[in-house]
Scaffold this motif. Sequence first.
Motif, mmCIF file in Angstrom:
data_model
loop_
_atom_site.group_PDB
_atom_site.id
_atom_site.type_symbol
_atom_site.label_atom_id
_atom_site.label_comp_id
_atom_site.label_asym_id
_atom_site.label_seq_id
_atom_site.Cartn_x
_atom_site.Cartn_y
_atom_site.Cartn_z
ATOM 1 N N UNK A 5 29.523 42.307 42.729
ATOM 2 C CA UNK A 5 29.405 40.892 42.364
ATOM 3 C C UNK A 5 30.710 40.411 41.739
ATOM 4 N N UNK A 6 31.074 39.210 42.075
ATOM 5 C CA UNK A 6 32.244 38.597 41.469
ATOM 6 C C UNK A 6 31.756 37.707 40.339
ATOM 7 N N UNK A 7 31.890 38.190 39.126
ATOM 8 C CA UNK A 7 31.440 37.427 37.965
ATOM 9 C C UNK A 7 32.484 36.368 37.654
ATOM 10 N N UNK A 8 32.028 35.132 37.550
ATOM 11 C CA UNK A 8 32.933 34.002 37.359
ATOM 12 C C UNK A 8 32.377 33.132 36.238
ATOM 13 N N UNK A 9 33.091 33.080 35.116
ATOM 14 C CA UNK A 9 32.609 32.284 33.984
ATOM 15 C C UNK A 9 32.918 30.799 34.127
ATOM 16 N N UNK A 10 33.638 30.410 35.187
ATOM 17 C CA UNK A 10 33.976 28.994 35.358
ATOM 18 C C UNK A 10 32.900 28.232 36.125
ATOM 19 N N UNK A 106 32.150 34.637 29.225
ATOM 20 C CA UNK A 106 33.444 35.285 29.172
ATOM 21 C C UNK A 106 33.477 36.395 30.218
ATOM 22 N N UNK A 107 34.606 36.534 30.881
ATOM 23 C CA UNK A 107 34.767 37.530 31.935
ATOM 24 C C UNK A 107 36.177 38.088 31.835
ATOM 25 N N UNK A 108 36.307 39.398 31.845
ATOM 26 C CA UNK A 108 37.613 40.038 31.647
ATOM 27 C C UNK A 108 37.868 41.079 32.730
ATOM 28 N N UNK A 109 38.284 40.634 33.925
ATOM 29 C CA UNK A 109 38.533 41.583 35.003
ATOM 30 C C UNK A 109 39.802 42.401 34.747
#
Length: 111
Positions: A5-10, A106-109
Motif C-alpha cells: 500500500x502507498x500510504x499518503x497523508x495528503x 503523518x507518513x515517513x517513507x
Amino acid sequence: MTVTANIDSSRPVATLINVFTVPPERQQELIDLLTQATETTMKHQPGFICANFHASRDGQRVINYAQWESEEHYWAMRADPGARVHMDQAATIATDVEPRLFTVVSHHPRP
C-alpha cells in the motif's frame, strides 16, 4: 518486487484498521475469508481503494488495513447486505473484532 500500500497523508481518505483476535489454528482461515470477501465483494464497492491483511507471528491476530475514498463510502459498504454477509462470517471465526476509522496524519517513507 512486492507491491504494498502507498500510504499518503495528503489525501483525505478513511483508513480502516480492524484488529481481529483469533485462535492461532484459525488465523489462516480468517485471512482466506477476508481475501475472498475482498476479491468478490469489497473491491467492487464504491469508494474502495485497497485492503491489506497482516498476520501476527504468534497467530493470534489478523489486522485489516483498508482505505476508502471517504467515511461515507465506508459506512455505505457496512450497510450493504452482500458485504454484511462476509463481516458476519469473519465474526464467527474471530473471538474479538475491533474496527476503527483513522486519518493518516503523518507518513515517513524511506528516502
